[in-house]
Design an enzyme around this catalytic site. Structure first.
Site, PDB file in Angstrom:
ATOM      1  N   LYS A   1      11.776 -10.808   5.991  1.00  0.00           N
ATOM      2  CA  LYS A   1      12.115 -11.605   4.802  1.00  0.00           C
ATOM      3  C   LYS A   1      13.605 -11.969   4.775  1.00  0.00           C
ATOM      4  CE  LYS A   1       8.188 -10.837   1.904  1.00  0.00           C
ATOM      5  NZ  LYS A   1       7.568 -10.653   0.633  1.00  0.00           N
TER       6      LYS A   1
ATOM      7  N   LYS B   1       0.124 -13.109   8.950  1.00  0.00           N
ATOM      8  CA  LYS B   1      -0.619 -12.578   7.807  1.00  0.00           C
ATOM      9  C   LYS B   1      -0.692 -13.609   6.675  1.00  0.00           C
ATOM     10  CE  LYS B   1       1.400 -10.000   4.728  1.00  0.00           C
ATOM     11  NZ  LYS B   1       0.998  -9.993   3.323  1.00  0.00           N
TER      12      LYS B   1
ATOM     13  N   LYS C   1       1.227 -14.688  -0.172  1.00  0.00           N
ATOM     14  CA  LYS C   1       1.366 -15.517  -1.379  1.00  0.00           C
ATOM     15  C   LYS C   1       2.508 -16.510  -1.238  1.00  0.00           C
ATOM     16  CE  LYS C   1       0.963 -11.542  -4.122  1.00  0.00           C
ATOM     17  NZ  LYS C   1       2.161 -10.835  -3.742  1.00  0.00           N
TER      18      LYS C   1
HETATM   19  N1  AQP Z   1      -3.154 -10.815   4.268  1.00  0.00           N
HETATM   20  C1  AQP Z   1      -3.485  -9.689   3.676  1.00  0.00           C
HETATM   21  N2  AQP Z   1      -4.607  -9.021   4.014  1.00  0.00           N
HETATM   22  C2  AQP Z   1      -4.947  -7.866   3.382  1.00  0.00           C
HETATM   23  N3  AQP Z   1      -4.205  -7.304   2.395  1.00  0.00           N
HETATM   24  C3  AQP Z   1      -3.086  -7.944   2.024  1.00  0.00           C
HETATM   25  N4  AQP Z   1      -2.145  -7.681   1.093  1.00  0.00           N
HETATM   26  C4  AQP Z   1      -1.195  -8.634   1.122  1.00  0.00           C
HETATM   27  N5  AQP Z   1      -1.488  -9.553   2.050  1.00  0.00           N
HETATM   28  C5  AQP Z   1      -2.664  -9.153   2.642  1.00  0.00           C
HETATM   29  C6  AQP Z   1      -2.186  -6.541   0.187  1.00  0.00           C
HETATM   30  O1  AQP Z   1      -2.195  -7.026  -1.152  1.00  0.00           O
HETATM   31  C7  AQP Z   1      -1.376  -6.199  -1.985  1.00  0.00           C
HETATM   32  C8  AQP Z   1      -0.303  -7.079  -2.594  1.00  0.00           C
HETATM   33  O2  AQP Z   1       0.946  -6.622  -2.374  1.00  0.00           O
HETATM   34  P1  AQP Z   1       2.303  -7.277  -2.859  1.00  0.00           P
HETATM   35  O3  AQP Z   1       2.064  -8.258  -3.919  1.00  0.00           O
HETATM   36  O4  AQP Z   1       3.220  -6.170  -3.197  1.00  0.00           O
HETATM   37  O5  AQP Z   1       2.945  -8.015  -1.648  1.00  0.00           O
HETATM   38  P2  AQP Z   1       2.686  -8.274  -0.170  1.00  0.00           P
HETATM   39  O6  AQP Z   1       2.039  -7.137   0.539  1.00  0.00           O
HETATM   40  O7  AQP Z   1       3.968  -8.706   0.407  1.00  0.00           O
HETATM   41  O8  AQP Z   1       1.634  -9.461  -0.328  1.00  0.00           O
HETATM   42  P3  AQP Z   1       1.786 -10.975   0.032  1.00  0.00           P
HETATM   43  O9  AQP Z   1       0.499 -11.630  -0.349  1.00  0.00           O
HETATM   44  O10 AQP Z   1       2.248 -11.136   1.433  1.00  0.00           O
HETATM   45  O11 AQP Z   1       2.878 -11.507  -0.964  1.00  0.00           O
HETATM   46  P4  AQP Z   1       4.357 -12.060  -0.759  1.00  0.00           P
HETATM   47  O12 AQP Z   1       4.204 -13.324   0.030  1.00  0.00           O
HETATM   48  O13 AQP Z   1       4.802 -12.295  -2.168  1.00  0.00           O
HETATM   49  O14 AQP Z   1       5.164 -11.020  -0.051  1.00  0.00           O
HETATM   50  C9  AQP Z   1      -0.855  -5.089  -1.062  1.00  0.00           C
HETATM   51  O15 AQP Z   1      -1.690  -3.961  -1.117  1.00  0.00           O
HETATM   52  C10 AQP Z   1      -0.915  -5.718   0.297  1.00  0.00           C
HETATM   53  O16 AQP Z   1      -0.994  -4.787   1.351  1.00  0.00           O
END
Ligand code: AQP
Length: 334
Positions: A117, A198, A201
């Site tokens: 990031k 991956k 969001k």
């Molecule tokens: N691609 C994925 N497949 C399975 N699980 C996923 N998680 C995130 N992406 C996937 C799980 O969803 C939860 C959300 O966690 P978070 O909001 O703290 O952030 P993150 O893991 O960083 O999720 P994102 O979607 O990638 O968001 P951004 O882009 O905002 O950083 C966690 O349990 C995560 O493992």
């Protein structure tokens, strides 16, 4: 009578469109386990402040309430689980500060999520580095024994465990060591436009076709699946599948509950179009009830307020007890 159920803690950042990876990696496992655990599920809105590319048209507060409504729409029962907004319980950043006084900088600079990031922005906020410390506080405040998350969060749960261990060995036992709980299927859903990265969001905000949102309408779901990147052939070869087809099969398995063998037998040798059509149909059917319940809940503002207020009260009570214990151990009280 004492509660013998395992304590489970997890959360999602309101940092963009909640996608099917968030569902299979986090929300669905929370719901599936809710009758067996004492679940505490937080909308981690303070974490979302570190996201440089949040949904621009909405405030974090508005997105947080939407994510809370989504928790309920996916099936979390507020009578069985505690649901609250992180920013409404001040003990989280408070304990995080205490941990920051103990955590070596090197533990944080080697975190892979920080490195990737930080590479995407010219001006790296300090909180992007200290994010895993706040996450450790989120978990350790509640003596959580298990943390159901997707695979990408494994390293962060391990650092929470390291922080607990270091604190306990320096000051005496104060924290429970948490275990990550990562499912076999659905714990790492890849992007539909680029299946080697991956699904996330924040990336979905800039790349159309990257993800499917849990509340996407049937047309949007079918369109995104139709456009999803496949392998270079025309029919499914399960044994030699590349990243694109592996991802579509994995999503199919995660939503259908079929075993590897069943899903492989269903699609092996069939055209990519067959896999895409069946997958789109499965997702439309699985997500339709969540979408309508979500819309109903958004209109029920008072009910959502009640759920969040009740959750805040319990989270605040449990976490202030833990903070009081930490202050005593550190010699700041008494
Ligand atoms: N691609 C994925 N497949 C399975 N699980 C996923 N998680 C995130 N992406 C996937 C799980 O969803 C939860 C959300 O966690 P978070 O909001 O703290 O952030 P993150 O893991 O960083 O999720 P994102 O979607 O990638 O968001 P951004 O882009 O905002 O950083 C966690 O349990 C995560 O493992």
């Amino acid at each position: 009578m004492t509660d013998k159920r395992l304590r489970s803690f997890s959360g999602i950042q309101p940092s963009g469109k909640i996608h099917i990876g968030n569902y299979t990696g986090a929300l669905k496992p929370w719901v599936d386990a809710q009758d067996e655990v004492d679940g505490i599920y937080c909308v981690v809105d303070l974490h979302a402040l570190t996201a440089s590319d949040r949904e621009p048209r909405k405030s974090v507060g508005e997105q947080s309430r939407e994510v809370a409504a989504l928790y309920l729409a996916c099936g979390l029962d507020p009578k069985a689980s505690t649901i609250f907004l992180q920013s409404e319980v001040w003990t989280h950043p408070y304990l995080s500060w205490v941990f920051e006084t103990q955590v070596p900088l090197g533990w944080l600079t080697r975190m892979t999520q920080f490195k990737s990031k930080a590479n995407e922005t010219d001006s790296v906020p300090t909180a992007l580095l200290t994010y895993p410390v706040l996450q450790a506080a989120d978990i350790l405040l509640y003596d959580a024994e298990i943390v159901p998350v997707g695979e990408d969060q494994k390293q962060h749960i391990e650092i929470a465990r390291d922080i607990a261990q270091r604190f306990n060995s320096t000051y005496g036992s104060a924290f429970v060591l948490p275990e990550p709980k990562i499912g076999v299927h659905g714990s790492r859903i890849m992007a539909l436009d680029e299946p080697t990265v991956k699904m996330s969001k924040s990336r979905a905000l800039v790349n159309r076709g990257h993800s499917i949102g849990i509340t996407d309408d049937p047309d949007a779901i079918s369109r995104t699946i139709r456009r999803a990147v496949t392998d270079s052939g025309t029919s499914v070869d399960v044994q030699n599948a590349g990243a694109g087809i592996r991802n579509l099969l994995n999503i199919y398995r995660s939503f259908s509950g079929e075993s590897d063998q069943e899903a492989s037998a269903r699609f092996d040798g069939k055209g990519y179009g067959v896999l895409k059509n069946e997958l789109a149909e499965l997702l439309v059917d699985a997500l339709a009830p969540i979408r309508s319940e979500y819309q109903r809940l958004l209109a029920e503002r008072l009910y959502l307020n009640d759920v969040l207020n009740e959750g805040q009260e319990r989270a605040f009570r449990l976490s202030t007890e833990k903070v009081a214990c930490v202050l005593e151990i550190l010699g700041l009280r008494g």
